[in-house]
Design an enzyme around this catalytic site. Structure first.
Site, PDB file in Angstrom:
ATOM      1  N   LYS A 250       2.616   0.330  -5.564  1.00 26.67           N
ATOM      2  CA  LYS A 250       3.266  -0.701  -4.767  1.00 26.67           C
ATOM      3  C   LYS A 250       4.490  -1.298  -5.463  1.00 26.67           C
ATOM      4  O   LYS A 250       4.698  -1.131  -6.657  1.00 26.67           O
ATOM      5  CB  LYS A 250       2.250  -1.793  -4.387  1.00 26.67           C
ATOM      6  CG  LYS A 250       1.356  -1.291  -3.246  1.00 26.67           C
ATOM      7  CD  LYS A 250       0.427  -2.311  -2.691  1.00 26.67           C
ATOM      8  CE  LYS A 250      -0.337  -1.674  -1.501  1.00 26.67           C
ATOM      9  NZ  LYS A 250      -1.446  -2.514  -1.060  1.00 26.67           N
ATOM     10  N   ARG A 284      -8.366   1.465  -3.956  1.00 23.00           N
ATOM     11  CA  ARG A 284      -7.658   2.345  -3.026  1.00 23.00           C
ATOM     12  C   ARG A 284      -6.459   2.935  -3.754  1.00 23.00           C
ATOM     13  O   ARG A 284      -5.630   2.195  -4.277  1.00 23.00           O
ATOM     14  CB  ARG A 284      -7.206   1.524  -1.811  1.00 23.00           C
ATOM     15  CG  ARG A 284      -6.528   2.310  -0.713  1.00 23.00           C
ATOM     16  CD  ARG A 284      -6.206   1.388   0.467  1.00 23.00           C
ATOM     17  NE  ARG A 284      -5.511   2.074   1.539  1.00 23.00           N
ATOM     18  CZ  ARG A 284      -4.210   2.286   1.557  1.00 23.00           C
ATOM     19  NH1 ARG A 284      -3.457   1.871   0.573  1.00 23.00           N
ATOM     20  NH2 ARG A 284      -3.659   2.930   2.575  1.00 23.00           N
TER      21      ARG A 284
HETATM   22  C1  7PM Z   1       4.321  -0.744   2.149  1.00 19.69           C
HETATM   23  C2  7PM Z   1       3.388  -1.700   1.824  1.00 19.69           C
HETATM   24  C3  7PM Z   1       3.967   0.566   2.353  1.00 19.69           C
HETATM   25  C4  7PM Z   1       2.088  -1.300   1.672  1.00 19.69           C
HETATM   26  C5  7PM Z   1       2.677   0.952   2.197  1.00 19.69           C
HETATM   27  C6  7PM Z   1       1.731   0.012   1.855  1.00 19.69           C
HETATM   28  C7  7PM Z   1      -3.527  -1.388   1.698  1.00 19.69           C
HETATM   29  C8  7PM Z   1      -4.061  -0.901   2.880  1.00 19.69           C
HETATM   30  C9  7PM Z   1      -2.040  -0.220   2.689  1.00 19.69           C
HETATM   31  C10 7PM Z   1      -4.321  -2.245   0.882  1.00 19.69           C
HETATM   32  C11 7PM Z   1      -6.056  -1.962   2.496  1.00 19.69           C
HETATM   33  C12 7PM Z   1       0.088   1.518   0.774  1.00 19.69           C
HETATM   34  C13 7PM Z   1       0.338   0.360   1.659  1.00 19.69           C
HETATM   35  N1  7PM Z   1      -2.261  -0.941   1.602  1.00 19.69           N
HETATM   36  N2  7PM Z   1      -5.315  -1.163   3.283  1.00 19.69           N
HETATM   37  N3  7PM Z   1      -3.119  -0.165   3.487  1.00 19.69           N
HETATM   38  N4  7PM Z   1      -5.578  -2.486   1.324  1.00 19.69           N
HETATM   39  N5  7PM Z   1      -7.298  -2.260   2.864  1.00 19.69           N
HETATM   40  O1  7PM Z   1       0.421   1.415  -0.411  1.00 19.69           O
HETATM   41  O2  7PM Z   1      -3.923  -2.758  -0.162  1.00 19.69           O
HETATM   42  O3  7PM Z   1      -0.471   2.529   1.206  1.00 19.69           O
HETATM   43  S1  7PM Z   1      -0.562   0.533   3.122  1.00 19.69           S
END
Ligand code: 7PM
Length: 310
Positions: A250, A284
């Site tokens: 991230k 995750r």
């Molecule tokens: C921008 C911001 C692009 C965040 C992609 C992301 C999470 C999630 C995601 C999390 C849960 C990524 C994220 N992040 N679901 N879905 N927790 N429960 O890095 O932190 O994939 S999308």
């Protein structure tokens, strides 16, 4: 001359042993329709499959369902305990996707992985229509980044289907969340929000053993907010629900290191290990093989080796 304050921090051997015994969250259980998952003896790993043309790290690579299924199998072989499948990018400003398009992307992947892997499959969606179809196709868990806020039908669906849900904190919506994140007390507000959404879930009939909470690292948070949350994870773990943390690749890691997404592996591993010590039950992650190795060592330090005397 002022006298230095000395606190007695001495624990008897017996007290110390008790403290260690109470560390692992042995009684954290998630009930899927098929399994009772005992979290606690070790940290669980959720591997990520994005079936989107525009995801920030792996976008585009897995737009082909057959490739996504193959990658999911590989994640399981690399040590993933569950697989999270998402069909809409939640990147700030990413275009929303219709239920039909999201299903066109994720359903073949859910079906393909259901036939080939035994691990629980999580569907990353805030749309009840997508969740319903994915559950019918064999998904086990719903990962709702809106924590039931975006679709008024989601809570009732989860209660009816008796499936676990991840309730994730986000300030605002994916479109607006990074505009100007503001909190008086980020840790307290995230905790209060999660308690409130747990209330919404329970009110609709979702069972306690089906609730997982998540601070939503990067969702409406500045670098400082993310660091405070990761530092304060014990305050969220102490809510008594299984705690999921997603920090993999991230932006906050990029800000600390001045690194692009493809150069954030080591930072992601550091965050994963910090999350384990903060009390996270599920991590995750994109890089399952590496995260699995880091977490296994962290787990051994935290809990001891499986079967060893504590
Ligand atoms: C921008 C911001 C692009 C965040 C992609 C992301 C999470 C999630 C995601 C999390 C849960 C990524 C994220 N992040 N679901 N879905 N927790 N429960 O890095 O932190 O994939 S999308």
């Amino acid at each position: 001359m002022s006298e230095a304050k000395v606190h007695s921090t001495t624990l008897s051997a017996n007290d110390f042993d008790k403290r260690l015994q109470s560390l692992p969250a042995d009684d954290y259980v998630i009930q899927t329709r098929h399994d009772t998952i005992a979290l606690g003896p070790r940290t669980w790993l959720m591997g990520i499959i994005n079936v989107t043309p525009d995801s920030f790290y792996d976008g585009g690579k897995r737009f082909d369902p057959a490739k996504a299924v193959a990658d999911g199998i590989e994640l399981v072989e690399a040590g993933a305990d569950m697989i999270d499948i998402g069909g809409e990018s939640t990147r700030p400003g990413a275009p929303p996707v219709s239920v039909e398009e999201e299903l066109r992307r994720v359903l073949p992947v859910v079906q393909g992985l259901r036939r080939t892997v035994k691990v629980p499959i999580s569907i990353d969606t805030y749309k009840a229509g997508v969740a319903r179809a994915a559950l019918a196709a064999g998904a086990d868990i719903v990962n709702d980044i809106s924590a039931l806020r975006f679709d008024p039908e989601m809570a009732a669906l989860l209660a009816r289907e008796k499936v676990p849900v991840v309730l994730m904190h986000m300030q605002g919506t994916p479109r607006t969340m990074q505009a100007e994140p503001r909190y008086t007390n980020v840790l307290g507000e995230v905790r209060d929000f999660l308690e409130a959404q747990i209330g919404v879930a329970l009110e609709a009939g979702v069972e306690l053993k089906n609730i997982i909470v998540d601070p939503g690292i990067g969702f409406g948070k500045t670098l400082d907010h993310n660091l405070i949350l990761l530092r304060g994870l014990p305050a969220l773990a102490s809510m008594g629900y299984p705690l999921l943390v997603g920090a993999s690749r991230k932006t906050f890691i990029g800000k600390i290191l001045g690194a692009e997404p493809d150069e954030r592996l080591e930072g992601s591993l550091a965050a994963a290990v910090a999350a384990v010590f903060g009390g996270a039950h599920i991590i995750r992650a994109h890089d399952v093989k590496e995260t699995c190795r880091a977490v296994r060592v962290a787990d051994a330090i935290r809990f001891g080796m499986p079967g060893a005397q504590r």
